[in-house]
Design a protein around this motif. Structure first.
Motif, PDB file in Angstrom:
ATOM      1  N   LYS A 114       0.835  -1.190   0.000  1.00  0.00           N
ATOM      2  CA  LYS A 114       0.000   0.000   0.000  1.00  0.00           C
ATOM      3  C   LYS A 114       0.873   1.244   0.000  1.00  0.00           C
ATOM      4  N   PRO A 115       0.675   2.130  -1.016  1.00  0.00           N
ATOM      5  CA  PRO A 115       1.438   3.384  -1.007  1.00  0.00           C
ATOM      6  C   PRO A 115       1.010   4.273   0.151  1.00  0.00           C
ATOM      7  N   ILE A 116       1.970   4.977   0.716  1.00  0.00           N
ATOM      8  CA  ILE A 116       1.739   5.878   1.840  1.00  0.00           C
ATOM      9  C   ILE A 116       2.263   7.252   1.416  1.00  0.00           C
ATOM     10  N   PRO A 117       1.598   8.335   1.792  1.00  0.00           N
ATOM     11  CA  PRO A 117       2.123   9.664   1.454  1.00  0.00           C
ATOM     12  C   PRO A 117       3.571   9.832   1.937  1.00  0.00           C
ATOM     13  N   GLY A 118       4.354  10.529   1.149  1.00  0.00           N
ATOM     14  CA  GLY A 118       5.754  10.738   1.502  1.00  0.00           C
ATOM     15  C   GLY A 118       6.685   9.857   0.705  1.00  0.00           C
ATOM     16  N   GLY A 119       6.143   9.101  -0.257  1.00  0.00           N
ATOM     17  CA  GLY A 119       6.980   8.281  -1.121  1.00  0.00           C
ATOM     18  C   GLY A 119       7.410   6.958  -0.540  1.00  0.00           C
ATOM     19  N   ILE A 120       6.769   6.517   0.519  1.00  0.00           N
ATOM     20  CA  ILE A 120       7.099   5.197   1.079  1.00  0.00           C
ATOM     21  C   ILE A 120       5.926   4.255   0.817  1.00  0.00           C
ATOM     22  N   MET A 121       6.112   3.010   1.169  1.00  0.00           N
ATOM     23  CA  MET A 121       5.074   2.012   0.953  1.00  0.00           C
ATOM     24  C   MET A 121       4.981   1.121   2.187  1.00  0.00           C
ATOM     25  N   MET A 122       3.815   0.589   2.395  1.00  0.00           N
ATOM     26  CA  MET A 122       3.570  -0.334   3.504  1.00  0.00           C
ATOM     27  C   MET A 122       3.414  -1.742   2.920  1.00  0.00           C
ATOM     28  N   ALA A 123       4.099  -2.690   3.504  1.00  0.00           N
ATOM     29  CA  ALA A 123       3.931  -4.100   3.142  1.00  0.00           C
ATOM     30  C   ALA A 123       3.089  -4.742   4.234  1.00  0.00           C
ATOM     31  N   GLU A 124       1.961  -5.322   3.847  1.00  0.00           N
ATOM     32  CA  GLU A 124       1.083  -6.000   4.808  1.00  0.00           C
ATOM     33  C   GLU A 124       1.177  -7.503   4.582  1.00  0.00           C
ATOM     34  N   PHE A 125       1.304  -8.237   5.690  1.00  0.00           N
ATOM     35  CA  PHE A 125       1.520  -9.672   5.623  1.00  0.00           C
ATOM     36  C   PHE A 125       0.241 -10.449   5.913  1.00  0.00           C
ATOM     37  N   GLU A 126       0.283 -11.735   5.591  1.00  0.00           N
ATOM     38  CA  GLU A 126      -0.847 -12.646   5.794  1.00  0.00           C
ATOM     39  C   GLU A 126      -1.320 -12.680   7.240  1.00  0.00           C
ATOM     40  N   ASN A 127      -0.398 -12.488   8.172  1.00  0.00           N
ATOM     41  CA  ASN A 127      -0.735 -12.594   9.596  1.00  0.00           C
ATOM     42  C   ASN A 127      -1.236 -11.287  10.201  1.00  0.00           C
ATOM     43  N   GLY A 128      -1.374 -10.236   9.374  1.00  0.00           N
ATOM     44  CA  GLY A 128      -1.860  -8.961   9.869  1.00  0.00           C
ATOM     45  C   GLY A 128      -0.775  -7.967  10.237  1.00  0.00           C
ATOM     46  N   ASP A 129       0.481  -8.415  10.350  1.00  0.00           N
ATOM     47  CA  ASP A 129       1.594  -7.511  10.611  1.00  0.00           C
ATOM     48  C   ASP A 129       1.854  -6.644   9.383  1.00  0.00           C
ATOM     49  N   SER A 130       2.573  -5.564   9.585  1.00  0.00           N
ATOM     50  CA  SER A 130       2.968  -4.711   8.463  1.00  0.00           C
ATOM     51  C   SER A 130       4.286  -4.036   8.789  1.00  0.00           C
ATOM     52  N   THR A 131       4.980  -3.602   7.737  1.00  0.00           N
ATOM     53  CA  THR A 131       6.228  -2.873   7.895  1.00  0.00           C
ATOM     54  C   THR A 131       6.373  -1.902   6.731  1.00  0.00           C
ATOM     55  N   TYR A 132       7.179  -0.886   6.926  1.00  0.00           N
ATOM     56  CA  TYR A 132       7.386   0.131   5.901  1.00  0.00           C
ATOM     57  C   TYR A 132       8.513  -0.263   4.958  1.00  0.00           C
ATOM     58  N   ILE A 133       8.383   0.189   3.722  1.00  0.00           N
ATOM     59  CA  ILE A 133       9.453   0.074   2.740  1.00  0.00           C
ATOM     60  C   ILE A 133       9.909   1.505   2.473  1.00  0.00           C
ATOM     61  N   SER A 134      11.153   1.791   2.766  1.00  0.00           N
ATOM     62  CA  SER A 134      11.650   3.168   2.643  1.00  0.00           C
ATOM     63  C   SER A 134      11.861   3.548   1.175  1.00  0.00           C
ATOM     64  N   ARG A 135      11.922   4.843   0.931  1.00  0.00           N
ATOM     65  CA  ARG A 135      12.127   5.353  -0.431  1.00  0.00           C
ATOM     66  C   ARG A 135      13.393   4.795  -1.052  1.00  0.00           C
ATOM     67  N   LYS A 136      14.440   4.672  -0.244  1.00  0.00           N
ATOM     68  CA  LYS A 136      15.732   4.209  -0.750  1.00  0.00           C
ATOM     69  C   LYS A 136      15.634   2.822  -1.396  1.00  0.00           C
ATOM     70  N   TYR A 137      14.819   1.932  -0.848  1.00  0.00           N
ATOM     71  CA  TYR A 137      14.726   0.561  -1.324  1.00  0.00           C
ATOM     72  C   TYR A 137      13.482   0.308  -2.177  1.00  0.00           C
ATOM     73  N   LEU A 138      12.561   1.237  -2.198  1.00  0.00           N
ATOM     74  CA  LEU A 138      11.283   1.047  -2.882  1.00  0.00           C
ATOM     75  C   LEU A 138      11.435   0.890  -4.386  1.00  0.00           C
ATOM     76  N   LYS A 139      12.256   1.712  -5.004  1.00  0.00           N
ATOM     77  CA  LYS A 139      12.402   1.666  -6.459  1.00  0.00           C
ATOM     78  C   LYS A 139      12.898   0.293  -6.924  1.00  0.00           C
ATOM     79  N   GLY A 140      13.926  -0.217  -6.284  1.00  0.00           N
ATOM     80  CA  GLY A 140      14.463  -1.528  -6.652  1.00  0.00           C
ATOM     81  C   GLY A 140      13.478  -2.647  -6.410  1.00  0.00           C
ATOM     82  N   LEU A 141      12.767  -2.590  -5.292  1.00  0.00           N
ATOM     83  CA  LEU A 141      11.773  -3.613  -4.971  1.00  0.00           C
ATOM     84  C   LEU A 141      10.628  -3.574  -5.971  1.00  0.00           C
TER      85      LEU A 141
END
Length: 150
Positions: A114-141
């Protein structure tokens, strides 16, 4: 050593061919590793409550680094390891990618991005947890996901 990878149809049997100058113990170990498909079922030594556990890497959702301890998040369980993220990044299967300075995520366990304002993204997992993907690594991912590499 040069590595060549060729994609084949699903109906064909997957094979690996090692062309070496000399067969030694390390080549025999590599051959056995490939034949037993250990790379698909890798275990990671972790600890929890002063006990050592062997966890299956494919069951890890993400690994988070806090104050020199890496927390391994699984479905309802959290384990620890003292291995550094860069060490884990080298030994874990290709599904594990850097999401930020302090997080490795298992893309096979991500349910949605899920995109988040500020150019970062949220990764949501099957178990309900989530973590951020920073701008630095987002483009490559994002490029790896679009190319179907993950």
């Amino acid at each position: 050593m040069k590595v060549e990878i060729e994609k084949i149809d699903k109906e064909k049997l997957e094979t690996a061919r090692l062309m070496v100058h000399e067969e030694d113990e390390s080549i025999r170990r590599l051959s056995g590793f490939i034949e037993r498909e250990n790379y698909k079922h890798m275990l990671l030594s972790c600890y929890k409550d002063d006990e050592i556990h062997q966890v299956k890497c494919r069951e890890i959702f993400y690994i988070e680094s806090l104050m020199e301890v890496q927390y391994i998040h699984m479905n309802g369980e959290i384990y620890c390891t003292r291995k550094r993220l860069y060490e884990l990044e080298r030994i874990l299967p290709v599904e594990f990618v850097r999401a930020s300075k302090s997080v490795l995520l298992n893309t096979a366990k991500v349910e949605r991005y899920k995109p988040i304002p500020g150019g970062i993204m949220m990764a949501e997992f099957e178990n309900g947890d989530s973590t951020y993907i920073s701008r630095k690594y987002l483009k490559g991912l994002r490029a790896q996901i679009k190319e179907g590499l993950l």
